[in-house]
Design a protein around this motif. Sequence first.
Motif, PDB file in Angstrom:
ATOM      1  N   GLN A  61      13.416  -4.858  -2.518  1.00  0.00           N
ATOM      2  CA  GLN A  61      12.474  -3.786  -3.176  1.00  0.00           C
ATOM      3  C   GLN A  61      11.429  -4.597  -3.964  1.00  0.00           C
ATOM      4  N   LEU A  62      12.193  -5.564  -4.906  1.00  0.00           N
ATOM      5  CA  LEU A  62      11.313  -6.505  -5.752  1.00  0.00           C
ATOM      6  C   LEU A  62      10.062  -7.100  -4.823  1.00  0.00           C
ATOM      7  N   GLU A  63      10.143  -7.539  -3.860  1.00  0.00           N
ATOM      8  CA  GLU A  63       9.154  -8.065  -3.165  1.00  0.00           C
ATOM      9  C   GLU A  63       8.177  -6.954  -2.617  1.00  0.00           C
ATOM     10  N   ILE A  64       8.360  -5.812  -2.682  1.00  0.00           N
ATOM     11  CA  ILE A  64       7.340  -4.789  -2.413  1.00  0.00           C
ATOM     12  C   ILE A  64       6.948  -4.421  -3.478  1.00  0.00           C
ATOM     13  N   CYS A  65       7.537  -4.216  -4.782  1.00  0.00           N
ATOM     14  CA  CYS A  65       7.002  -3.742  -5.761  1.00  0.00           C
ATOM     15  C   CYS A  65       6.249  -5.040  -6.812  1.00  0.00           C
ATOM     16  N   LEU A  66       6.734  -6.166  -6.580  1.00  0.00           N
ATOM     17  CA  LEU A  66       6.046  -7.182  -7.085  1.00  0.00           C
ATOM     18  C   LEU A  66       6.316  -7.264  -8.744  1.00  0.00           C
ATOM     19  N   VAL A  67       7.057  -6.338  -9.398  1.00  0.00           N
ATOM     20  CA  VAL A  67       7.401  -6.394 -10.875  1.00  0.00           C
ATOM     21  C   VAL A  67       8.862  -6.067 -10.904  1.00  0.00           C
ATOM     22  N   ARG A  68       9.556  -7.033 -11.662  1.00  0.00           N
ATOM     23  CA  ARG A  68      11.073  -6.590 -12.222  1.00  0.00           C
ATOM     24  C   ARG A  68      11.127  -5.658 -12.864  1.00  0.00           C
ATOM     25  N   MET A  69      12.307  -4.671 -12.557  1.00  0.00           N
ATOM     26  CA  MET A  69      12.454  -3.571 -13.398  1.00  0.00           C
ATOM     27  C   MET A  69      13.104  -4.077 -14.603  1.00  0.00           C
TER      28      MET A  69
END
Length: 159
Positions: free
Chosen positions: A127-135
């Motif tokens: 999911q991080l690879e898709i969003c590119l921003v760490r929650m």
Amino acid sequence: MKKLIFIGVLGLLLVACGGGNAHSESAASSESEARETLENGNPTYDPKRGEGKFKEVAVGKTLDAALAEKGNKVSAVKCSSCHKTTEEKLVGPGWKGVTSRHSPEWIMNFITNTDEMLNKDPKAQAQLEICLVRMPNQNLSDDDARSLFEFMRKVDGIK
């Protein structure tokens, strides 16, 4: 001599970088290793639950409306600037359908143990690879996490 050094450096770079889609292979390998670890009697990680303290979350067949309303309020303050209640991605993924894609334990572990989940869980890393921003870790309590999960169930149409 210079050619030999160049060939040596080039060889090291090729070995270090690998080939193909190493990250996907690594994530698949990590999940496989996690399953093996669990099957071998070491319950430190379960890909269905993720990384964190939530091992079993009791969820009713019907929605707890009061808990969902509390989750709605938490979401408005802590989550809505990055997440929509639709399938649409904002900064993070949309929440529609999330309770059918992930277990309650996985979702609540992600909410309360964000950094470890992003460091160790293959689904969180994907999911991080898709969003590119760490929650960011919102420092939510266990009760806040449970109410957010109930709100997510409401978003998914549980009555």
